[in-house]
Motif scaffolding. Structure first.
Motif, short mmCIF file in Angstrom:
data_model
loop_
_atom_site.label_atom_id
_atom_site.label_comp_id
_atom_site.label_asym_id
_atom_site.label_seq_id
_atom_site.Cartn_x
_atom_site.Cartn_y
_atom_site.Cartn_z
N GLU A 62 38.23 17.02 -10.64
CA GLU A 62 37.05 16.40 -10.02
C GLU A 62 35.77 16.77 -10.78
N GLU A 132 47.78 20.41 -2.90
CA GLU A 132 47.32 19.03 -2.92
C GLU A 132 46.71 18.63 -1.57
N ASN A 133 47.37 18.99 -0.47
CA ASN A 133 46.85 18.65 0.85
C ASN A 133 45.59 19.44 1.19
N HIS A 135 43.40 20.53 -1.03
CA HIS A 135 42.34 19.94 -1.84
C HIS A 135 41.87 18.61 -1.24
N LYS A 136 42.81 17.82 -0.78
CA LYS A 136 42.47 16.53 -0.16
C LYS A 136 41.58 16.76 1.06
N MET A 139 38.11 17.73 -0.09
CA MET A 139 37.38 16.59 -0.63
C MET A 139 36.95 15.62 0.47
N ASN A 140 37.64 15.61 1.60
CA ASN A 140 37.27 14.75 2.73
C ASN A 140 36.14 15.34 3.57
N ARG A 145 33.21 19.09 -0.45
CA ARG A 145 33.22 18.17 -1.60
C ARG A 145 32.00 18.42 -2.48
#
Length: 172
Positions: A62, A132-133, A135-136, A139-140, A145
């Motif tokens: 990112e 991954e989850n 980080h998701k 970012m949400n 973020r």
């Protein structure tokens, strides 16, 4: 009272003396001991370095300016461990009411950069999930973020302990 102590001392001395005349111990074991079944002891690895590094790599996708900082990673791991052990999850320490991270981050700043004000940030995540989850989810969240994408930050360290992961950011 004195007579009782004297008898006890003599008794202990006699036991030690008699035990010293036991059979001599072998100087060396000549063959290995037989293997006995052992209980399976599962040692839980509380520190999750792979998870932490994967979180860093996802953040770096990112924001390519972010470089891995082992000092920040160490401080992040200590912070995650402290929160887990003390049973809280917050940017502020419940005992002091302050965020102890800023003192930790300042310890990682190189000597030639200490005179300038260094921007720093912190993301916290809790739960048992994949990098991954996590980080998701970060970012949400607009504030998390923002830390990941902030162009002032060029150093990052991540530490995970049990269910808590801490991302530390600094610009120096």
């Amino acid at each position: 009272m004195g007579e009782k102590r004297l008898k006890r001392a003599l008794f202990i001395t006699a036991v030690v003396f008699l035990c010293s005349f036991g059979p001599p111990a072998p100087a060396q074991q000549t063959r290995p001991l037989p293997i006995y079944p052992q209980a399976k002891v599962e040692q839980k690895n509380h520190v999750h370095t792979d998870k932490a590094y994967k979180l860093y790599k996802l953040s770096r996708k990112e924001n390519p300016r972010l470089k891995w900082d082992s000092c920040l990673a160490s401080k992040a791991t200590i912070r995650a461990r402290r929160m887990e052990k003390r049973g809280y999850f917050d940017h502020e320490d419940p005992k002091t009411g302050t965020n102890p991270v800023w003192a930790s981050v300042s310890q990682c700043i190189p000597a030639n950069k200490k005179r300038t004000k260094v921007p720093a940030g912190e993301n916290l995540a809790r739960g048992v999930d994949t990098p991954e989850n996590i980080h998701k989810a970060l970012m949400n969240s607009p504030t998390h973020r923002k830390n990941i994408l902030d162009q002032r930050f060029n150093h990052m360290g991540v530490g995970c302990y049990d269910r808590i992961c801490v991302e530390l950011f600094a610009g120096y």
